[in-house]
Design an enzyme around this catalytic site. Sequence first.
Site, mmCIF file in Angstrom:
data_model
loop_
_atom_site.group_PDB
_atom_site.id
_atom_site.type_symbol
_atom_site.label_atom_id
_atom_site.label_comp_id
_atom_site.label_asym_id
_atom_site.label_seq_id
_atom_site.Cartn_x
_atom_site.Cartn_y
_atom_site.Cartn_z
ATOM 1 N N HIS A 28 46.580 49.312 32.771
ATOM 2 C CA HIS A 28 45.888 48.034 32.562
ATOM 3 C C HIS A 28 45.359 47.481 33.888
ATOM 4 C CE1 HIS A 28 45.433 44.020 30.524
ATOM 5 N NE2 HIS A 28 45.524 43.621 31.781
ATOM 6 N N GLU A 29 46.229 47.408 34.892
ATOM 7 C CA GLU A 29 45.808 46.843 36.178
ATOM 8 C C GLU A 29 44.856 47.788 36.915
ATOM 9 O OE1 GLU A 29 46.337 43.827 36.843
ATOM 10 O OE2 GLU A 29 47.783 43.472 35.238
ATOM 11 N N HIS A 32 41.346 47.210 35.647
ATOM 12 C CA HIS A 32 40.713 46.053 36.301
ATOM 13 C C HIS A 32 40.161 46.461 37.665
ATOM 14 C CE1 HIS A 32 41.830 42.985 33.455
ATOM 15 N NE2 HIS A 32 43.126 43.097 33.661
#
Length: 203
Positions: A28-29, A32
């Site tokens: 997820h990170e 980004h």
Amino acid sequence: MGLLNLLTDSPLAFVIIAAALALSLTVHEFAHAWTADRLGDPTPRRFGRVTLNPVKHLDPFGTLLLLIAGFGFARPVPINPNNLGRWGTLWATAAGPLSNLLIALLCVVLLAVLPSSGVLGVILLTVLSVNIVLAIFNLIPIPLLDGSRILGALVPSLGRSLAQFEAQPFSFLIVMLFIFLAREPIGQIIGTVQRWVLGFVGF
């Protein structure tokens, strides 16, 4: 309920869920960071976040909260909206939940073609469930979560107000307190959507 309770009740379940969370939060990170980097913002790379190394993304306090209280957070990826513009910021923000949805979709495909019984089936179903929860939770339009920043990119005036709030010294504590106090209705909403999605894909 935190994950620590599983250590005595079901150690294998604890390991599977903990590993699924570590993997999913890391991706997820990373999503980004990678998206922002590709769209022209060097900030995530400068902070060493364009990597799949969990150590760079997992927050010690957020992980401890997850183990004890059942909810927590990873280390947010720093991005500079001035380098990305309105739509670049939107895509860099949306990349996190989208990555969780892609992992969930991959699990659905694997469960359809591989034996769904045994440890492998449990692992895939756990990763599927974890990523559905992460995607839903992060899309809630609460300040500091991806949902509010996506909404802020779509409505610039709201985005400026949210950015001002997030810049306040105690904004993080206020949001965490709100999530803690509203954890039951938030959990019910997430659980309802999760069950609907799992039922829709046949699980």
